[in-house]
Design a protein around this motif. Sequence first.
Motif: not given
Lengths: 422, 181
Positions: A246-253
């Motif tokens: 989710g957002p954790m992955l997407r904020a890490s690129g």
Amino acid sequence: MTIVPAEKIYEGTRIPARCPTILDVDPAEHDLDDILTVNFGPNHPSTHGVLRLIVQLDGEHVAGIEAVIGYLHTGFEKTMEAKTYWKGITYPERIDYLSFQANELVFVLAIEKLLGLSTPEKATWMRMCLSELNRIHSHLVWLGTSALEMGAISMFWYAFRERDMVLDLFEMVTGVRMHTRYFQVGGLAEDIPEGFYAQAREFARHMPRAVNDYEGLLDRNKIWLERTKGIGLLSAADALALGQSGPMLRASGVDWDLRKAMPYLAYDEVDFDVPVYPNGDVYDRYKVHMDEMRASARIVGQCITRLEEMRGQPWIADDRKVVLPPREELHTSMESLIHHFKIVTEGYLVPEGQVYVAVESARGECGCYLVSDGGPKPWRVKFRAPSFAALQTLATCLRDTAVADLIAVAASLDPVMGDVDR
Amino acid sequence: MTPTGVPGLVETVEAHGETTLVVDPARIVETCTHLRDAEGFNVLVDVSGVDYLGWGTKDVAGYIGTPAGRDLNATGSQGFQRVPDPKPKRFAVVYHLLKVADEPERLRLEAWLDDGEEIDSVVRVWPAADWFEREVYDMVGIGFRGHPYLVRILMPEDWEGHPLRKDYPVGGEPVRFSGEA
């Protein structure tokens, strides 16, 4: 598929070597006599619930940290083993109490997968519509409380203004503002009320403007930027190793969204963007949440267009062995009365087997692992909680940060303690 | 696509469009390392423990009257009569793997254990296993060899028993003042 290489954020890995979730004090860097151990929580207004952190401080610096959880453990999984499937739907909503419909949806989808039951199109689209509204609701609570913790009090009121609009929509459709229990095995509990379409469409039009307002308050706010940029770093490789979603992955690129990668419901028929940001800090997590609210509003608009064409169509499957008969039939039909009685008292039988179903909830992959022995009660239900996985990154994200950043970083992981402890 | 050449593979089961690999618990680290490096399963999504004590013996719940009252564990009356397939051992440790890539895939591993048997920890393969394995230990009581910090995670440290075992009763905690006149 893009994955930003780790070197752009930091070299190597920051996951603690001995135990991935415990940051030990490094005697080479800190004088052990200077270390002050501080207990943080479990009852503290800025821990998003009952999270306890044992923090070892060297002056202002976080030298070591360990998270202690379980204060909100409620035994949902054990309780659900003793309830029929029909009654069990009430429980998953209370696990992640902000993203309740995602949990409800994933449990219902798992049962339907075991039963081999297909749902009417209208139910699919309405489930999508409500899931996205729920995502907006969850992100708004996250935004309001996280900003509040960093001193941006007005942000809280703005976020809760729109949150109330979402809750009004839930109330109109389901009669309840939270924990709606609207998704049933086979479809929806009730037909969509006529007033919903216009109000939901109006909300979908309003929401992107509201997100612009929020960004107007925060994006150029110097305090906000200094407290979020470059704080709580997590590289793509570390995020994957720690099982993030989710957002954790997407904020890490990492360009990963279950709605795009492994579409469920009818997500392959709607048009939306998946925001990806490369820096893996608190600010990027904030940006992902903001863009997701815009994307969700767009999906809601598309769902309403489709749902308006489906007026008058059935909202639940016509399988009387599983689905409760319509209320009005109970007065005239003996068969319906018997079916109703059977489903409510002893439940329906779900074929033997095991399935794992996952949906993209507001905080990542919300999964349900369901084992059935062929009876009316689940043999084992296991919820894969995205918050539980997200909290595992705390020791990694908090390496080389100051104690004041701890609040910002913990909030950016978006943990819901009900989801963590279940 | 089902992975081939997996070390320690016992059986491959396809059901409901999902692939389950039953694997040898003694070689779990080898299996997982192979799946991560050769097959690209880069994310450990979840680890669950399932207790199959009493599987297929007490049958299913229903609304059946007996001389002693209502028997909630008798067979239901809706036509379900089939006894479920037996399981090889009491506990299953179930790993859900995910390939985050252009062609995503899911895979389930199942390792069977008896009471008291332990399995090697996969924390060194996927750091995400840390809390997942602690939860399985806490809830089902399966030991993970080589785990860096295997203590209870959800229940209090001094708790006795493992709540998600089937011989752990619902409502098992003593309640003060109940039953007193």
